[in-house]
Structure formats: structure tokens, C-alpha cells
Motif scaffolding. Structure first.
Motif, PDB file in Angstrom:
ATOM      1  N   LEU A  87     -86.823 -63.309  32.743  1.00 14.72           N
ATOM      2  CA  LEU A  87     -86.876 -63.837  34.493  1.00 14.72           C
ATOM      3  C   LEU A  87     -86.414 -65.347  34.276  1.00 14.72           C
ATOM      4  CD1 LEU A  87     -89.546 -62.069  36.411  1.00 14.72           C
ATOM      5  CD2 LEU A  87     -87.241 -61.513  36.105  1.00 14.72           C
ATOM      6  N   GLY A  88     -86.784 -66.058  33.084  1.00 14.93           N
ATOM      7  CA  GLY A  88     -86.351 -67.590  33.149  1.00 14.93           C
ATOM      8  C   GLY A  88     -84.949 -67.974  32.612  1.00 14.93           C
ATOM      9  N   TYR A  89     -84.299 -66.904  32.481  1.00 16.18           N
ATOM     10  CA  TYR A  89     -82.769 -67.073  31.388  1.00 16.18           C
ATOM     11  C   TYR A  89     -82.046 -66.795  33.075  1.00 16.18           C
ATOM     12  CZ  TYR A  89     -78.359 -65.859  30.425  1.00 16.18           C
ATOM     13  OH  TYR A  89     -77.278 -65.169  30.364  1.00 16.18           O
ATOM     14  N   LEU A  90     -82.292 -65.478  33.784  1.00 14.92           N
ATOM     15  CA  LEU A  90     -81.731 -65.541  35.097  1.00 14.92           C
ATOM     16  C   LEU A  90     -81.978 -66.567  36.199  1.00 14.92           C
ATOM     17  CD1 LEU A  90     -81.976 -61.404  34.955  1.00 14.92           C
ATOM     18  CD2 LEU A  90     -80.248 -62.855  33.725  1.00 14.92           C
ATOM     19  N   ALA A  91     -83.585 -67.185  35.844  1.00 16.64           N
ATOM     20  CA  ALA A  91     -83.227 -67.811  37.432  1.00 16.64           C
ATOM     21  C   ALA A  91     -82.730 -69.234  36.851  1.00 16.64           C
ATOM     22  CB  ALA A  91     -84.934 -68.030  37.371  1.00 16.64           C
ATOM     23  N   ALA A  92     -82.228 -69.630  35.693  1.00 13.82           N
ATOM     24  CA  ALA A  92     -81.781 -70.733  35.959  1.00 13.82           C
ATOM     25  C   ALA A  92     -80.142 -70.236  36.144  1.00 13.82           C
ATOM     26  CB  ALA A  92     -81.403 -71.259  33.953  1.00 13.82           C
ATOM     27  N   ARG A  93     -79.505 -69.441  36.453  1.00 11.18           N
ATOM     28  CA  ARG A  93     -78.255 -68.608  36.399  1.00 11.18           C
ATOM     29  C   ARG A  93     -77.868 -68.449  38.138  1.00 11.18           C
ATOM     30  NH1 ARG A  93     -79.138 -68.876  31.603  1.00 11.18           N
ATOM     31  NH2 ARG A  93     -77.929 -69.328  30.330  1.00 11.18           N
TER      32      ARG A  93
END
Length: 82
Positions: A67-73
Motif C-alpha cells: 500500500l505504501g508503494y502504491l500510494a506513492a504512485r
């Protein structure tokens, strides 16, 4: 129905290209969902895949890191683990 928002839940991470292309594939999926107007995205929070979706050896990234990775994108969607 006014006020209702559409969400997408990603339950299976075993995609063409294998783990080496997981980041690229996930980014493409969530950006497409965001562009299509999805308001919420979630991912599985299991350590292993659950039986009716596939065998336990299928890819299953850790939920909060994913989720953290995707939130940055993305910029407009809300995130949660499922």
C-alpha cells in the motif's frame, strides 16, 4: 446512486512476468483504476494466498508495504488492506 464510490480489491498477485515485474504491473493496474475514477483500492493482507484464489505458493506481498508503494504512485485514491 449519488454518493456511492467504486473500489478495486487486488486479491491475486501472480501475473505474467512473475515477481520481477510485480511493481510495474501493480503500478499499471492502480494508475488505470485511478484514471478510471476508482475512489478506493485495497490489497490482500494474508501471508499466503487463500485456497479458492490459488495455491499458497502464489505471490503475496506484505500488505502495508504494498500500500505504501502504491500510494506513492497515485494521487486521488484511498487505500486499505482487505
Amino acid at each position: 446512486m449519488a454518493g456511492r464510490k467504486l473500489g478495486l480489491h487486488v486479491a491475486d498477485f501472480t501475473w505474467p512476468g512473475g515477481p520481477e515485474q510485480l511493481a510495474e504491473n501493480l503500478t499499471r493496474v492502480v494508475r488505470t483504476a485511478e484514471d478510471a475514477g476508482f475512489a478506493r483500492l485495497s490489497v490482500m493482507d494474508h501471508l499466503w494466498q487463500i485456497g479458492f484464489l490459488g495455491p499458497p505458493e502464489h505471490e503475496m506481498p506484505e500488505a502495508y508495504t504494498t500500500l505504501g508503494y502504491l500510494a506513492a504512485r497515485t494521487s486521488r485514491v484511498n487505500w486499505c488492506r482487505g
